[in-house]
Design a protein around this motif. Structure first.
Motif, PDB file in Angstrom:
ATOM      1  N   TYR A 279       0.701  -0.993   0.019  1.00 34.04           N
ATOM      2  CA  TYR A 279       0.009   0.028   0.032  1.00 34.04           C
ATOM      3  C   TYR A 279       0.760   1.070   0.123  1.00 34.04           C
ATOM      4  CZ  TYR A 279      -3.070   3.887   1.910  1.00 34.04           C
ATOM      5  OH  TYR A 279      -3.599   4.741   2.366  1.00 34.04           O
ATOM      6  N   GLU A 280       1.752   1.272   0.892  1.00 35.59           N
ATOM      7  CA  GLU A 280       2.742   2.486   1.074  1.00 35.59           C
ATOM      8  C   GLU A 280       3.318   2.877  -0.146  1.00 35.59           C
ATOM      9  OE1 GLU A 280       2.594  -0.118   3.295  1.00 35.59           O
ATOM     10  OE2 GLU A 280       1.549   0.769   4.968  1.00 35.59           O
ATOM     11  N   THR A 281       4.220   1.769  -1.013  1.00 39.07           N
ATOM     12  CA  THR A 281       4.917   1.928  -2.076  1.00 39.07           C
ATOM     13  C   THR A 281       3.937   2.585  -3.149  1.00 39.07           C
ATOM     14  OG1 THR A 281       6.004   0.099  -1.372  1.00 39.07           O
ATOM     15  CG2 THR A 281       6.361   0.710  -3.708  1.00 39.07           C
ATOM     16  N   ALA A 282       2.796   2.052  -3.437  1.00 44.44           N
ATOM     17  CA  ALA A 282       1.543   2.721  -4.218  1.00 44.44           C
ATOM     18  C   ALA A 282       1.451   4.152  -3.978  1.00 44.44           C
ATOM     19  CB  ALA A 282       0.487   1.677  -4.264  1.00 44.44           C
ATOM     20  N   TYR A 283       1.300   4.434  -2.814  1.00 44.27           N
ATOM     21  CA  TYR A 283       0.660   5.663  -2.271  1.00 44.27           C
ATOM     22  C   TYR A 283       1.831   6.793  -2.593  1.00 44.27           C
ATOM     23  CZ  TYR A 283      -1.454   9.194   0.657  1.00 44.27           C
ATOM     24  OH  TYR A 283      -1.955  10.314   1.093  1.00 44.27           O
ATOM     25  N   THR A 306      -2.856  -2.300  -3.787  1.00 43.97           N
ATOM     26  CA  THR A 306      -2.175  -1.047  -4.786  1.00 43.97           C
ATOM     27  C   THR A 306      -3.161  -0.009  -4.992  1.00 43.97           C
ATOM     28  OG1 THR A 306      -0.838  -2.773  -5.504  1.00 43.97           O
ATOM     29  CG2 THR A 306      -0.897  -0.661  -6.813  1.00 43.97           C
ATOM     30  N   SER A 307      -4.385  -0.428  -5.669  1.00 38.40           N
ATOM     31  CA  SER A 307      -5.500   0.401  -6.027  1.00 38.40           C
ATOM     32  C   SER A 307      -5.767   1.143  -4.921  1.00 38.40           C
ATOM     33  CB  SER A 307      -6.568  -0.193  -6.333  1.00 38.40           C
ATOM     34  OG  SER A 307      -6.559  -1.221  -7.392  1.00 38.40           O
ATOM     35  N   ILE A 308      -5.929   0.953  -3.702  1.00 38.40           N
ATOM     36  CA  ILE A 308      -6.362   1.600  -2.647  1.00 38.40           C
ATOM     37  C   ILE A 308      -5.200   2.691  -2.160  1.00 38.40           C
ATOM     38  CG2 ILE A 308      -7.078   1.509  -0.302  1.00 38.40           C
ATOM     39  CD1 ILE A 308      -8.338  -1.282  -0.679  1.00 38.40           C
ATOM     40  N   GLY A 309      -3.835   2.182  -2.211  1.00 36.19           N
ATOM     41  CA  GLY A 309      -2.996   3.334  -2.129  1.00 36.19           C
ATOM     42  C   GLY A 309      -3.062   4.139  -3.131  1.00 36.19           C
ATOM     43  N   VAL A 310      -3.266   4.208  -4.485  1.00 39.39           N
ATOM     44  CA  VAL A 310      -3.554   5.084  -5.556  1.00 39.39           C
ATOM     45  C   VAL A 310      -4.631   5.634  -5.074  1.00 39.39           C
ATOM     46  CG1 VAL A 310      -4.185   5.401  -7.774  1.00 39.39           C
ATOM     47  CG2 VAL A 310      -2.384   3.508  -7.411  1.00 39.39           C
ATOM     48  N   LEU A 311      -5.724   5.288  -4.799  1.00 36.97           N
ATOM     49  CA  LEU A 311      -6.876   5.919  -4.406  1.00 36.97           C
ATOM     50  C   LEU A 311      -6.907   6.821  -3.424  1.00 36.97           C
ATOM     51  CD1 LEU A 311     -10.029   5.590  -4.948  1.00 36.97           C
ATOM     52  CD2 LEU A 311     -10.249   4.281  -3.297  1.00 36.97           C
ATOM     53  N   ASN A 312      -6.202   6.381  -2.311  1.00 40.47           N
ATOM     54  CA  ASN A 312      -6.049   7.251  -1.112  1.00 40.47           C
ATOM     55  C   ASN A 312      -5.168   8.494  -1.566  1.00 40.47           C
ATOM     56  OD1 ASN A 312      -7.768   6.025   0.317  1.00 40.47           O
ATOM     57  ND2 ASN A 312      -6.369   4.951   1.757  1.00 40.47           N
ATOM     58  N   CYS A 313      -4.101   8.188  -2.300  1.00 43.26           N
ATOM     59  CA  CYS A 313      -3.284   9.378  -2.595  1.00 43.26           C
ATOM     60  C   CYS A 313      -4.130  10.164  -3.477  1.00 43.26           C
ATOM     61  CB  CYS A 313      -2.054   8.707  -3.318  1.00 43.26           C
ATOM     62  SG  CYS A 313      -0.690   9.982  -3.670  1.00 43.26           S
ATOM     63  N   TRP A 335     -12.086  -5.976   0.985  1.00 47.69           N
ATOM     64  CA  TRP A 335     -11.995  -4.554   1.335  1.00 47.69           C
ATOM     65  C   TRP A 335     -12.257  -3.661   0.354  1.00 47.69           C
ATOM     66  CZ3 TRP A 335     -12.221  -4.045   6.422  1.00 47.69           C
ATOM     67  CH2 TRP A 335     -11.773  -5.124   7.043  1.00 47.69           C
ATOM     68  N   ALA A 336     -12.398  -4.353  -0.730  1.00 43.50           N
ATOM     69  CA  ALA A 336     -12.676  -3.310  -2.027  1.00 43.50           C
ATOM     70  C   ALA A 336     -14.082  -2.751  -2.084  1.00 43.50           C
ATOM     71  CB  ALA A 336     -12.430  -4.306  -3.239  1.00 43.50           C
ATOM     72  N   GLN A 337     -14.912  -3.490  -1.241  1.00 46.44           N
ATOM     73  CA  GLN A 337     -16.276  -2.874  -1.291  1.00 46.44           C
ATOM     74  C   GLN A 337     -16.433  -2.012  -0.202  1.00 46.44           C
ATOM     75  OE1 GLN A 337     -19.173  -6.067   0.192  1.00 46.44           O
ATOM     76  NE2 GLN A 337     -17.100  -7.288   0.317  1.00 46.44           N
ATOM     77  N   TYR A 338     -15.596  -1.802   0.645  1.00 48.05           N
ATOM     78  CA  TYR A 338     -15.350  -0.988   2.075  1.00 48.05           C
ATOM     79  C   TYR A 338     -14.916   0.569   1.617  1.00 48.05           C
ATOM     80  CZ  TYR A 338     -16.598  -5.391   4.425  1.00 48.05           C
ATOM     81  OH  TYR A 338     -17.039  -6.585   4.576  1.00 48.05           O
ATOM     82  N   THR A 339     -14.153   0.613   0.674  1.00 49.93           N
ATOM     83  CA  THR A 339     -13.575   1.882   0.439  1.00 49.93           C
ATOM     84  C   THR A 339     -14.652   2.753  -0.076  1.00 49.93           C
ATOM     85  OG1 THR A 339     -13.033   1.351  -1.883  1.00 49.93           O
ATOM     86  CG2 THR A 339     -11.614   0.874  -0.315  1.00 49.93           C
ATOM     87  N   ARG A 340     -14.332   4.206   0.029  1.00 54.83           N
ATOM     88  CA  ARG A 340     -15.106   5.246  -0.494  1.00 54.83           C
ATOM     89  C   ARG A 340     -14.543   6.033  -1.244  1.00 54.83           C
ATOM     90  NH1 ARG A 340     -18.346   2.011   0.595  1.00 54.83           N
ATOM     91  NH2 ARG A 340     -20.353   2.067   1.629  1.00 54.83           N
ATOM     92  N   PRO A 341     -14.760   5.982  -2.630  1.00 52.07           N
ATOM     93  CA  PRO A 341     -15.552   5.508  -3.437  1.00 52.07           C
ATOM     94  C   PRO A 341     -15.251   3.853  -3.455  1.00 52.07           C
ATOM     95  CG  PRO A 341     -14.219   6.514  -5.001  1.00 52.07           C
ATOM     96  CD  PRO A 341     -13.916   6.975  -3.601  1.00 52.07           C
TER      97      PRO A 341
ATOM     98  N   TYR B 338      -6.647   2.425   6.073  1.00 52.40           N
ATOM     99  CA  TYR B 338      -6.675   2.745   4.849  1.00 52.40           C
ATOM    100  C   TYR B 338      -7.924   3.370   4.737  1.00 52.40           C
ATOM    101  CZ  TYR B 338      -2.920  -0.698   4.128  1.00 52.40           C
ATOM    102  OH  TYR B 338      -1.671  -1.356   4.301  1.00 52.40           O
ATOM    103  N   THR B 339      -9.031   3.483   5.758  1.00 48.19           N
ATOM    104  CA  THR B 339     -10.062   4.186   5.511  1.00 48.19           C
ATOM    105  C   THR B 339      -9.853   5.780   5.408  1.00 48.19           C
ATOM    106  OG1 THR B 339     -10.672   4.227   7.817  1.00 48.19           O
ATOM    107  CG2 THR B 339     -11.471   2.246   6.664  1.00 48.19           C
ATOM    108  N   ARG B 340     -10.760   6.406   4.902  1.00 45.44           N
ATOM    109  CA  ARG B 340     -10.704   7.703   4.643  1.00 45.44           C
ATOM    110  C   ARG B 340     -12.060   8.319   5.453  1.00 45.44           C
ATOM    111  NH1 ARG B 340      -6.502   6.989   4.631  1.00 45.44           N
ATOM    112  NH2 ARG B 340      -4.835   7.758   3.282  1.00 45.44           N
TER     113      ARG B 340
END
Lengths: 387, 387
Positions: A279-283, A306-313, A335-341, B338-340
Motif C-alpha cells: 500500500y505504502e509503495t503505491a501511495y 495497490t489500488s487503494i494506495g492509489v485511490l487514497n493518494c 475490502w474493495a467494497q468498503y472503500t469510498r468510493p 486505509y479508510t478515509r
DNA sequence: CTGAAAGCGCTTACAG
DNA sequence: CTGAAAGCGCTTACAG
C-alpha cells in the motif's frame, strides 16, 4: 471375553525345523511400555468425558472380543468384515471416542491426511495478502470435507528446492501440496515433479504453465482486457497502469493493450512501475509522480491493495475519483467494497478456486485423478463506484 | 564398509536354552517390503537433485558404517555420540538431504511437531476476520523458529468437546493447541484440561479466565476506557456504543462506563446492539436507527469491521466524520489505516500476542513451562482521523 | 470372514 | 561411546 494374550497357538518348544521362531506380536505389552515418553506429551490414561485419550485398536479389540486386525478392518470399513461385526466395532469405537493415531496410520500407509497450503513469504509484510488469507481460509474448510487437515507454510523467493515446499512432503507431514504459485520458480517445480508427489499450482507464473503438473490458472490476460475495456467505456482516453515488474503482471498488461487496440477511440496509455505491491509503495509512488498521474484520466492498478494506495493518494491530494480519474483494481478482496468510493475491480474467483483446488488435490491424493488437471478460470468485472 | 546385514552374531542353530530366539531386527528388508503402498503416495526411490525421497536412517547407517541407533542419536545431537562420528553422520545426512519421517518419529516419541491454530468458525463469513488472519499469519512464522509447523482448524459455537479442538490432539496430529478463545466454552476448556494436553487460550471470554490453563489476555476493560477517554477528550458528550451482545463485549463497556464516570464533564451514553459483527449488519443497523445515531456525537464500535460499517453508513448519508460525529474502533486491523478518514482505534497487540503465545506453547510442549502461564497485555490507542 | 505375523521408520532402555 | 533389541499403533499380505 476372549483376550488376545497369550496367543493360543504358541508351540511350547518351538518348531524344531526353524532356527528362528516368528516374533509373536507383543500382545502382552498394553501397559508396561519400555520406551518412556512424558515431558509435555499427553499423559497416559487421561480421559475426557468418558473418552480415553490413549485408546488403541488393541484395547478396542479386547473389548470387542476380536483380533485387532479385524478392528482395523472394521474401522476402515473394509468389505472383508462381516456386517454385524463391523457395526459392533464401529459403535464401540464411537462410544469410547476412539480416534486413530494419525502417525501410526501414516507410518503404516505411507500417507498423512494433511495437505500443505504454501504461499510466498513476503518479507515486507508481517501478514499474507488479503487475497491469500481468504483463499487459505476457504481451502481449509473445503479440505475438511475430504477428511484432510490444512498445514500452512511459506516459501521464499528463489532459495531452491530445500524450502518448506519439499520439506513437508519429504518429512511425510503432508500427502500433497497446494501452492500459490505466482512466485514459485521453474527449478522448484521441477524438483517437485522429480519427487513425484501430489501437488497443484494455483496461478503459476507464465513460465511455469507448460510444466506437466496440476494447475489452476486464471485468465489474467482477460482480466487486463476487462479492466481497460471498463475504463474506455467510462470515457477514459489517457490511461495509466500502475504495476510491479514481473511476468505475471505483463500478462495483464498484454490484455490491457489488446483492449486498447480493439477500441474504436484513440487511446493512449502508459505504465508507472512500483517496486512492490505494498500500500505504502503505491501511495508514495503516486505522490512522487503526481503530475504524470494527474495527466491521465484512468488508472488500472495490479492489485486491490495497490489500488487503494492509489485511490487514497488521489483523494488526499484533492483529486476526485471517479470524477476526474477513474480507478480499477484487481483481485476483489473483501475490502474493495468498503472503500469510498467503493472499488471497481476485477474479481478473481477465490471460492471457485478453493473448491476446485481442494477437490483436485483430494482426487490426486486418492489416486483417482491420474492425468494432468488443468483448469483455466475467468475473472469478471465488478462494477462499483471508482470507475 | 561394514554393513549391518546380516548381523554377525546370529547363532547358526539358535540358542538351545531359549524357546524363542529374539526377533533380529529386520535389517534385510530395505528393499522388498511386504506391505504395498502406492496410490498417490510418493513413489519409492524418486529422487530430487541427488536428494532421495525415501532416505532412512537405515540407509544412512549403511553409508556411514555405523548402526542406525547411532545415526538416530547423531541426528538428534545426543551427547552419547562421539563428536567425530556425529559430525560425519550429520554431514552425510545434509549431503543426501535426509529428512526424518515425522510420522515414525512421532509414533516413537509420542509427539508430533505441529501446533494447531484453532479459531472460531463463523458460519456467516466465508473467511476469518482480518484480526484472526493477521494473528495466524504471524504465529505460523514464529512457530517455524521453534521447529513447529502450523495446522489450522476451526471450532463451532457450543458443539461440545468432540470438535476439532480435541480431535487434533487425540489423533496426535499436534503436540499442542493455540486457541483463539473468545468463543470457546467452559465445558470445552474443561474437556481440554482433562486431556492434560498443552494448550493456550488467547483472549478467552471472561467466564474462562479462572480456568487453570495457560492464557494470554488482553485488558479489554482498559480498551473500553481508552476509547471513551479519547471521545471525551475530543469534546464529545453524547456517546453511543455499537456492540454485539456477549460477555467479552460487556467488559469493554464496563471500561467505557468507568471512563465516563471519571470524566469531569456531564456525559451521556447509550448502546446500540447489533446482531453480529459483520460489516453489513453494522451498516444496516445504523441506517435503520439513523435518527438515534445522529443524536449522538461520538461512536465507539466493538471492532474495526463494525466501525467501518458505521463510518461508511455515516459518510453515505452525509454525516461528516469526525466533524459531526467521531468514530473510534477496536482491533487496529491493517485496514483501519486505509479508510478515509483513517480510523482512530484501539490497538490490540497482535504481534506481541503471536510471539508470546508461540514461545509459551513451545515451552509447554518442551516441558520447560510447567506452571500456569498467564499474561495480560494492554491495548493502546491509535490516533488517526476519525476522532 | 478372521487371526497371527511382519512391516512402516523411528527412539531409547539395556547391555556391553 | 556403540549396537542389538523392543516398542510406538497402525495396515495388510498371507494362511486358514
Amino acid at each position: 471375553m476372549h483376550l488376545q494374550s497369550p496367543p493360543r497357538t504358541i508351540p511350547v518348544d518351538g518348531p524344531a525345523n526353524r532356527v528362528y521362531a516368528p516374533a509373536y506380536n507383543r500382545l502382552q505389552n498394553t501397559t508396561g511400555c519400555k520406551n518412556r515418553k512424558e515431558a509435555g506429551a499427553v499423559r497416559q490414561g487421561a480421559s475426557c468425558d468418558g473418552l480415553v485419550m490413549d485408546m488403541t485398536i488393541r484395547k478396542l479389540a479386547q473389548l470387542a472380543g476380536t483380533s485387532y486386525s479385524t478392528v482395523s478392518r472394521a474401522l476402515n470399513d473394509s468389505p472383508l468384515v462381516k456386517d454385524s461385526t463391523k457395526r459392533h466395532i464401529q459403535s464401540l469405537a464411537r462410544q469410547l471416542g476412539y480416534q486413530v493415531n494419525s502417525s501410526a496410520k501414516s507410518l503404516a500407509t505411507g500417507m498423512q491426511m494433511n495437505v500443505g497450503l504454501v504461499y510466498p513469504f513476503h518479507s515486507l509484510r508481517p501478514y499474507e495478502s488479503a487475497y491469500t488469507s481468504q483463499a487459505i481460509s476457504r481451502m481449509r474448510r473445503e479440505l475438511a470435507t475430504h477428511g484432510l487437515d490444512a498445514l500452512v507454510a511459506g516459501y521464499g523467493g528463489g532459495e531452491g528446492p530445500t524450502d518448506d515446499i519439499t520439506r513437508l512432503l519429504r518429512q511425510k507431514k503432508v500427502a500433497g501440496l497446494i501452492i500459490f504459485g505466482y512466485e514459485v520458480s521453474r527449478p522448484q517445480v521441477d524438483a517437485l515433479l522429480r519427487l513425484d508427489a501430489p501437488f497443484l499450482l494455483i496461478n503459476p507464473a507464465p513460465g511455469i504453465e507448460d510444466a506437466p503438473c496440476h494447475q489452476i490458472r486464471i485468465d489474467h490476460e482477460l482480466g487486463g482486457y476487462l479492466a481497460a475495456q471498463r475504463l474506455i467505456a467510462a470515457g477514459r482516453r489517457r490511461l495509466l497502469c500502475v504495476t510491479e515488474a514481473g511476468e505475471q503482471f505483463d500478462v495483464r498488461l498484454r490484455g490491457f493493450a489488446r483492449a486498447v487496440a480493439d477500441a474504436e477511440e484513440a487511446i493512449t496509455w502508459d505504465t508507472l512501475t512500483i517496486e512492490n505491491g505494498l500500500y505504502e509503495t503505491a501511495y508514495d509512488t503516486v505522490a512522487a509522480h503526481l503530475d504524470e498521474v494527474r495527466a491521465c484520466d484512468g488508472v488500472f492498478a495490479q492489485s486491490d491493495l495497490t489500488s487503494i494506495g492509489v485511490l487514497n493518494c488521489l483523494l488526499d491530494t484533492g483529486v476526485p475519483v471517479p470524477e476526474q480519474i477513474s480507478v480499477v483494481g484487481y483481485d476483489d478482496i473483501e475490502w474493495a467494497q468498503y472503500t469510498r468510493p467503493a472499488l471497481t475491480t476485477i474479481h478473481q474467483p477465490v471460492s471457485e478456486v478453493a473448491r476446485l483446488a481442494t477437490d483436485a488435490i483430494a482426487a490426486v491424493i486418492a489416486g483417482t485423478q491420474s492425468d494432468q488437471y488443468v483448469e483455466k478460470l475467468q475473472p469478471t468485472l465488478v462494477d462499483r463506484e471508482s470507475c
